[in-house]
Enzyme design. Structure first.
Site, PDB file in Angstrom:
ATOM      1  N   ASP A  10      48.142  42.713  45.177  1.00 15.05           N
ATOM      2  CA  ASP A  10      47.949  42.365  43.661  1.00 15.05           C
ATOM      3  C   ASP A  10      47.573  40.746  43.577  1.00 15.05           C
ATOM      4  OD1 ASP A  10      48.412  42.806  40.592  1.00 15.05           O
ATOM      5  OD2 ASP A  10      49.310  40.922  41.405  1.00 15.05           O
ATOM      6  N   GLU A 107      44.017  45.158  42.058  1.00  8.52           N
ATOM      7  CA  GLU A 107      45.162  45.709  42.986  1.00  8.52           C
ATOM      8  C   GLU A 107      44.590  46.620  44.020  1.00  8.52           C
ATOM      9  OE1 GLU A 107      48.721  46.718  40.409  1.00  8.52           O
ATOM     10  OE2 GLU A 107      47.184  46.771  39.352  1.00  8.52           O
TER      11      GLU A 107
END
Ligand code: MG
Length: 411
Positions: A10, A107
């Site tokens: 992320d 992500e």
């Protein structure tokens, strides 16, 4: 069987970090991305970590942020650049394993099970990835590690983001101490509504859900409850099949905004999120749609404003960026600039993706679509739309432009 090692990687404050990398001479100045920086009533879409230290939050008005922080740098969003950066990150991850699945713009999941011989243990691999991303893009990556995607995702959101090194391994055998004490809202996909239902029945933590009789959960909440219960035990689930999706009705997703939106850049951010969700569901159902419909309406129920328009696309698709492209065309064409409170996107004229694949004359497009599916198939069966892959399917002119920017991505 060898336990899998799955990462969720992320990006920290992604939009703001990408912008900040461009303003490298001002590293010590806080930066925010805002719909329209020339208007003080604009809204903060993203704030860099430094700006957050001043108490600036996403969704806040620009003038409020300026009060908290007088030397703030304000920039408009550059969606294309964020997509481009995302593709660069995919490339970096693919140098470690070919099993990479973009999950959203900032992500990505990856399976590093078989990369360990070459790159070391999971922690070393995570470190390596962080270093590569930072040295290329000046973006900080956090890595959640688990034996499946749900654990990796929760490892990242609940733990890695709070740690200094940004890495956390959520182990199944330690869930009782790590995951179970957390409030039920922290369970992946529990959602606000479901969490409220669970709380009404005195299930307030992930552990309390895990320790409830699964049959009881099943009786009350059906398959969704059962899946959540499995997730609470660190068990990743097989997909809920949506193959019965009604082709006539289409797949839609709407959102009521917390306030009126009147800046196009802001509206497009929401629009992209809606497209992402709709396309993800289309892929889960193995369908593509030929028509996109955009509905928007204003805040007042007395005076009806807004529109409901549809457009046929050049080809059936379930690719986020293709649908987004047409949705933006509709917005550009029909929006009268009155403030918007509600948005709705749907994909209709659905057909089996098999039919579409068989009818593809354009080799490039067939390959791109297949690439997306292959990644899904190998990593798991969530059926998420690979938004970054889809980005490569924008109309030809833009593909060319981007290929030039990111040499070698399109193998
Ligand atoms: Mg992020």
């Amino acid at each position: 069987m060898m336990k899998k090692v799955i990462f969720l990687v992320d990006m920290q404050s992604f939009y703001a970090s990408v912008e900040k990398a461009k303003h490298h001479q001002d590293t010590d100045r806080p930066l925010v991305v805002s719909g329209d920086p020339t208007r003080r009533s604009g809204v903060i879409l993203a704030a860099c970590p430094l700006a957050k230290q001043y108490g600036i939050q996403n969704g806040e008005r620009l003038w409020e942020a300026e009060q908290k922080c007088p030397n703030l740098i304000m920039v408009p969003p550059h969606m294309q650049e964020y997509i481009d950066n995302s593709l660069v990150i995919t490339d970096i991850l693919e140098s470690v394993t070919d099993l990479v699945e973009p999950y959203s713009i900032d992500e990505q999941f990856m399976d590093v099970t078989h990369s360990q011989k070459l790159f070391g243990d999971p922690y070393d691999i995570a470190k390596h990835i962080q270093h590569e991303i930072y040295s290329k893009l000046k973006v900080v990556a956090r890595v959640g590690i688990g034996e499946n995607k749900v654990l990796a995702k929760m490892a990242c959101d609940n733990f890695a983001k709070k740690k200094k090194d940004g890495i956390f391994h959520l182990k199944k055998e330690e869930l009782e101490e790590t995951l179970w004490p957390l409030p039920i809202e922290k369970l992946f996909r529990a959602g606000g509504k479901m969490s409220r239902h669970l709380r009404k029945r005195a299930i307030r933590t992930i552990g309390e859900l895990a320790q409830t009789d699964v049959n009881k959960i099943k009786r009350v909440w059906g398959i969704h409850g059962q899946v959540l219960w499995m997730n609470a035990h660190g068990v990743d689930y097989s997909p809920i099949s949506l193959s019965s999706t009604n082709g006539q009705k289409g797949i839609g997703n709407g959102m009521t905004l917390p306030r009126d939106y009147s800046e196009k850049a802001e509206i497009k951010v929401v629009l992209l999120e809606l497209c992402e969700e709709v396309c993800r569901r289309a892929r889960m159902a193995s369908v593509m749609g030929e028509t996109v419909t955009l509905g928007i309406s204003g805040a007042s129920y007395d005076i009806r404003t807004g529109f409901h328009r549809q457009q046929k696309m050049s080809d059936p698709t379930n690719m986020t960026m293709e649908v987004f492209h047409y949705a933006c065309q509709l917005l550009d064409k029909f929006w009268d600039e009155e403030p918007i409170r509600r948005l709705h996107i749907s994909l209709s004229s659905l057909m089996s993706d098999q039919t579409v694949q068989l009818n593809l004359f354009q080799q490039d497009r067939a390959q791109s679509i297949n690439l997306g599916y292959t990644t899904d198939e190998i990593t798991n069966k969530y059926g998420k739309t690979a938004v970054m892959r889809a980005a490569s399917l924008l109309p030809a002119s833009q593909v060319k432009e981007r290929s030039a920017k990111i040499g070698g991505h399109y193998k």
